[in-house]
Design an enzyme around this catalytic site. Structure first.
Site, PDB file in Angstrom:
ATOM      1  N   PRO A  71       0.894  -1.096  -0.008  1.00 36.29           N
ATOM      2  CA  PRO A  71       0.002   0.158   0.058  1.00 36.29           C
ATOM      3  C   PRO A  71       0.950   1.358   0.204  1.00 36.29           C
ATOM      4  O   PRO A  71       2.062   1.361   0.770  1.00 36.29           O
ATOM      5  CB  PRO A  71      -0.852  -0.152   1.369  1.00 36.29           C
ATOM      6  CG  PRO A  71      -0.224  -1.387   2.036  1.00 36.29           C
ATOM      7  CD  PRO A  71       0.739  -2.121   1.173  1.00 36.29           C
ATOM      8  N   GLY A  77       7.628   1.534   2.762  1.00 34.47           N
ATOM      9  CA  GLY A  77       8.664   1.725   1.933  1.00 34.47           C
ATOM     10  C   GLY A  77       8.196   1.439   0.381  1.00 34.47           C
ATOM     11  O   GLY A  77       9.164   1.023  -0.392  1.00 34.47           O
ATOM     12  N   ASP A 123      15.178   2.611   4.033  1.00 36.13           N
ATOM     13  CA  ASP A 123      14.207   2.137   2.976  1.00 36.13           C
ATOM     14  C   ASP A 123      14.932   1.667   1.680  1.00 36.13           C
ATOM     15  O   ASP A 123      14.719   0.444   1.407  1.00 36.13           O
ATOM     16  CB  ASP A 123      12.865   3.087   2.500  1.00 36.13           C
ATOM     17  CG  ASP A 123      12.113   3.413   3.699  1.00 36.13           C
ATOM     18  OD1 ASP A 123      12.541   3.368   4.819  1.00 36.13           O
ATOM     19  OD2 ASP A 123      11.049   3.790   3.637  1.00 36.13           O
TER      20      ASP A 123
HETATM   21  C1  MEV Z   1       9.847   6.959   8.016  1.00 36.98           C
HETATM   22  O1  MEV Z   1       9.594   5.533   7.274  1.00 36.98           O
HETATM   23  C2  MEV Z   1      10.936   6.900   8.950  1.00 36.98           C
HETATM   24  C3  MEV Z   1      11.618   8.056   9.259  1.00 36.98           C
HETATM   25  O2  MEV Z   1      12.531   7.641  10.144  1.00 36.98           O
HETATM   26  C4  MEV Z   1      12.220   8.756   8.196  1.00 36.98           C
HETATM   27  C5  MEV Z   1      13.238   8.027   7.677  1.00 36.98           C
HETATM   28  O3  MEV Z   1      14.061   7.318   8.278  1.00 36.98           O
HETATM   29  O4  MEV Z   1      13.601   8.633   6.413  1.00 36.98           O
HETATM   30  C6  MEV Z   1      10.582   8.993  10.203  1.00 36.98           C
END
Ligand code: MEV
Length: 289
Positions: A71, A77, A123
């Protein structure tokens, strides 16, 4: 024509703190994005800045078809998976010769550009390499893979990662004496958790601590709290927000026999449940169909 796929991810520990150079632990998970790239004489611009970024970075033009099981805008990610799979498919179709490492680095640069500097390499690294990855500042280390049984609860409350990152930055600026120790405590939880990755009961306790600290950072949301409590009441070892918070997803760590009980408890709160586990492959080539 070349088709590649890349997995999504969950943050097990350390989201937000990772933006400030603290450790973050994330795991690649089963839902994938499938991307097919084809050389064409008359390519159209894609509607996604991530995909345009991939073609620009590779210096080629072509057409793209995407089929996603992840989603979007849920914190799982999907944009990183799209970027990693698209770069890999272009690399293959146009015989560019980039390594997996190059793809991960290029994907991070594209994410950073599209998200105006607000991205950690978490990610893109996890999607490219799979498994469990420890990210600290610019460095990344693969941790031993574990068969963790997870239920993700998608609150279906929309949120913006960049807004949540900005909100934490504002809070840190206005209340450094409160926020800095919270970030230090999240670091402590992540560092402790590394030693208990094969002990789900202990890991669950650390997830609960991390959740409380994320709530203290102000990235909670009533529906996410409801899902976290429902999962714990149904017997999960631990449950927490995963990703930026403010909406999006939570994740619960469970014993295998109760995965479906926890999933039903989440669904009973009007949320979507995804029963999942580790993906150890990262980005991979698919047979063209
Ligand atoms: C977002 O999935 C996680 C955060 O730590 C931002 C990032 O790591 O890019 C909030």
């Amino acid at each position: 024509m070349a088709t590649w796929s890349a997995p999504g991810k969950v943050f097990l520990f350390g989201e937000h703190a990772v933006v400030y150079g603290k450790p973050g632990i994330a795991m690649a998970i089963k839902p994938r994005v499938f991307v097919t790239v084809r050389k064409t004489r008359r390519p159209q611009r894609a509607k996604s800045p991530y995909i345009d970024g991939c073609f620009d970075a590779m210096g080629v033009i072509g057409s793209v078809y995407i089929n996603s099981q992840i989603p979007s805008s849920s914190g799982l990610g999907s944009s990183a998976a799209v970027t990693v799979a698209t770069l890999s498919a272009i690399n293959d179709e146009f015989s560019v010769g980039k390594s997996r490492e190059d793809i991960a680095n290029m994907a991070f640069e594209i994410e950073k550009t599209v998200q105006k500097g607000r991205a950690s390499p978490t990610d893109t690294t996890v999607s490219a390499f799979g498994g469990i990855v420890l990210i600290t500042g610019g460095s990344r280390r693969r941790l031993p893979p574990q068969s963790l049984h997870l239920v993700i609860g998608d609150s279906m409350v929309s949120h913006s990662t960049s807004k949540m990152v900005e909100q934490v930055a504002d809070l840190k600026k206005s209340n450094p004496k409160i926020v800095d120790p919270i970030l230090d405590a999240i670091e402590g939880v992540s560092l402790a958790a590394i030693h208990h990755l094969s002990n789900p009961k202990e890991l669950g306790r650390y997830m609960n601590m991390n959740h409380a600290l994320l709530d203290a950072l102000g990235v909670g949301n009533p529906q996410l709290s409801r899902l976290v409590l429902a999962a714990r009441s149904a017997g999960a070892f631990g449950a927490k927000i995963t990703g930026a918070g403010g909406g999006g997803c939570m994740v619960a760590l469970c014993a295998k026999p109760i995965l479906h009980r926890v999933a039903h408890a989440i669904q009973a709160c009007d949320a979507r449940a995804i029963v999942t586990g580790i993906d150890t492959e990262g980005v991979r080539k698919e047979k063209n169909v």
